[in-house]
Enzyme design. Sequence first.
Site, mmCIF file in Angstrom:
data_model
loop_
_atom_site.group_PDB
_atom_site.id
_atom_site.type_symbol
_atom_site.label_atom_id
_atom_site.label_comp_id
_atom_site.label_asym_id
_atom_site.label_seq_id
_atom_site.Cartn_x
_atom_site.Cartn_y
_atom_site.Cartn_z
ATOM 1 N N VAL A 80 -1.801 -49.007 -67.772
ATOM 2 C CA VAL A 80 -2.080 -49.273 -66.360
ATOM 3 C C VAL A 80 -3.476 -49.865 -66.189
ATOM 4 O O VAL A 80 -3.666 -50.839 -65.474
ATOM 5 C CB VAL A 80 -1.947 -47.978 -65.523
ATOM 6 C CG1 VAL A 80 -2.312 -48.235 -64.056
ATOM 7 C CG2 VAL A 80 -0.527 -47.431 -65.623
ATOM 8 N N HIS A 84 -15.359 -40.633 -78.253
ATOM 9 C CA HIS A 84 -15.509 -39.463 -77.372
ATOM 10 C C HIS A 84 -16.063 -38.276 -78.159
ATOM 11 O O HIS A 84 -16.970 -37.577 -77.686
ATOM 12 C CB HIS A 84 -14.158 -39.108 -76.753
ATOM 13 C CG HIS A 84 -14.107 -37.734 -76.153
ATOM 14 N ND1 HIS A 84 -14.866 -37.358 -75.056
ATOM 15 C CD2 HIS A 84 -13.385 -36.615 -76.503
ATOM 16 C CE1 HIS A 84 -14.612 -36.088 -74.752
ATOM 17 N NE2 HIS A 84 -13.727 -35.615 -75.614
ATOM 18 N N HIS A 121 -3.637 -28.707 -78.988
ATOM 19 C CA HIS A 121 -4.429 -29.495 -79.941
ATOM 20 C C HIS A 121 -5.647 -28.734 -80.455
ATOM 21 O O HIS A 121 -6.150 -29.025 -81.541
ATOM 22 C CB HIS A 121 -4.852 -30.827 -79.312
ATOM 23 C CG HIS A 121 -5.953 -30.710 -78.295
ATOM 24 N ND1 HIS A 121 -5.720 -30.482 -76.955
ATOM 25 C CD2 HIS A 121 -7.298 -30.791 -78.432
ATOM 26 C CE1 HIS A 121 -6.872 -30.431 -76.316
ATOM 27 N NE2 HIS A 121 -7.843 -30.610 -77.177
ATOM 28 N N ASP A 130 -14.759 -42.098 -69.375
ATOM 29 C CA ASP A 130 -13.528 -42.569 -68.732
ATOM 30 C C ASP A 130 -13.838 -43.336 -67.448
ATOM 31 O O ASP A 130 -13.225 -44.370 -67.169
ATOM 32 C CB ASP A 130 -12.596 -41.389 -68.425
ATOM 33 C CG ASP A 130 -12.077 -40.710 -69.685
ATOM 34 O OD1 ASP A 130 -12.334 -41.233 -70.790
ATOM 35 O OD2 ASP A 130 -11.410 -39.661 -69.567
#
Length: 530
Positions: free
Chosen positions: A71, A82, A179, A258
């Site tokens: 998107v 990160h 995770h 982000d």
Amino acid sequence: MATPDKKRKLNSEEKNPKMASLEKKRKMTPKVFNDPIHGNIELHPLLVKIVDTPQFQRLRFIKQLGGVYFVYPGASHNRFEHSIGVCHLAGQFVRALRDRQPELNITSKDVLCVEIAALCHDLGHGPFSHLFDKRFISEAWEKRKSELRNENEDEFDDEYEDEDEVEDEDENEDGKWKHEKGSINMLDHMLKVNAGLKDEFNKKGIMEKEVRYIKELINGPQKDAPKSIPKEKWFLYEIVSNDRNKIDVDKWDYFARDSHMLGIGNNFNHNRLISFSRVIEQQICYRDKEATNLYDMFHIRNLLHQRAYQHKTSNSVEIMLAEALVLADEFIKFKGKDGKHVRMSDTVRDMTAFTLLNDGVIHKIIEFDVEKLEKSKGIHRRDVKKLKKSKEILNRILRRDLYRCVGEKRFAGGKFGKREDVIKDIKAKLKGTPIVSRLDEEDFIVVDVVNLDYGNKDQNPIVNVKFYSKTNPDVAEAIAKEDVSLLLPQTFSELSVRVYCKNQDDKDACKGMFEEWARKCNEKMRKQKT
């Protein structure tokens, strides 16, 4: 007795001591990374050793935001950068506390352990990040159990006779694999398979006890188990992954990174928050005037979820990706320990195989030779059909032929019921409609229920944050929302219910069904108010 290789190394050092000195210095020299968010990041030599392993380098090939990249074209960043950013902020934060409050007795080893935990906190992410643990793993395991149970009870019993034991080891308390658990397993694997890495840890005083502490920093201390550090240093558990109030450096990096990559404005200033932080009664507290800055932090969290992480089209892509991965699970295998090939959903139990798993798995599926599979002996037509459908879904994504969101309805958080009840209620409305008479609802509709909040469900996000004042820097107190601003939200969470239609031909029928369901919900809620 020295081996031939060691003799050659000793001889070369004796002949050229200058070169040997330079080599030794090179191995012990920090490395500088040029980061677009934090500028120049200098990492300790031991951290560089971790970065230079296949287990960490794997993060270069896992998108930070999964389906959001389909998107937002700018969302091309990966878990690799990160993790380095989180490591940098963790070091910056713990050093600031050490310099400001020497009485905390924060040692160089404490700093290094926190940095290692921050660097390794995302080692356990699978393809497309949160899609893997939140959508794929649970669906794949449940589908596999269901198929085995239906087809062959004996085979099911044989394969899952020790399942309870396996789940205790590989799943969190809520019964789901996450995770963070994968990160801990991957850290153990990394230390085991990379020659000399464990020795480098030991040289820095990081032994088994410290490794256990690093794992606690990543996933929190085990419930009812003794912590690896004394009580006066428990505040260190709040730096990398803060379960108490959700304020930690992991979020600070991804909010900044982000926002930058997505082109979304961010008013939160993590550097200022670090400057006004203090440890009081084993908790990290902040200056009272930083309450507004913290509300900005939780606001950008909600904004990123609204506009990117839970974007209706991003979620459509992730629903499709998860479906494709589940369908192809038994066909896409990776070489694990002892040379055994394991299916995708079992790689979380075999870190050798998991090291090979990344976003590139979708190309392995697309390139899979279905014709060759059809000619194989013992292959059921149903299995071929599943793989064909997986390839078809992935090709639909690449052609931008996505599942269409035909409707969305929002409810105040905690006012509507459980996610499962919402899905059940919507699907009940389908019974008896013409479209269901020719299709099973699973073939054409997806109900997606999204919880959107400020990080503390329906509660005020700073209810668990303590503040100090300029005149009383050693006294920690809560601050009422009204004392910060009367313009802050009255509601801190909402539930978004979306219905996606898989086929264009059924879009209008699905839309009408959803609008009728939403109308009846509105009537029901109006009656409840009166």
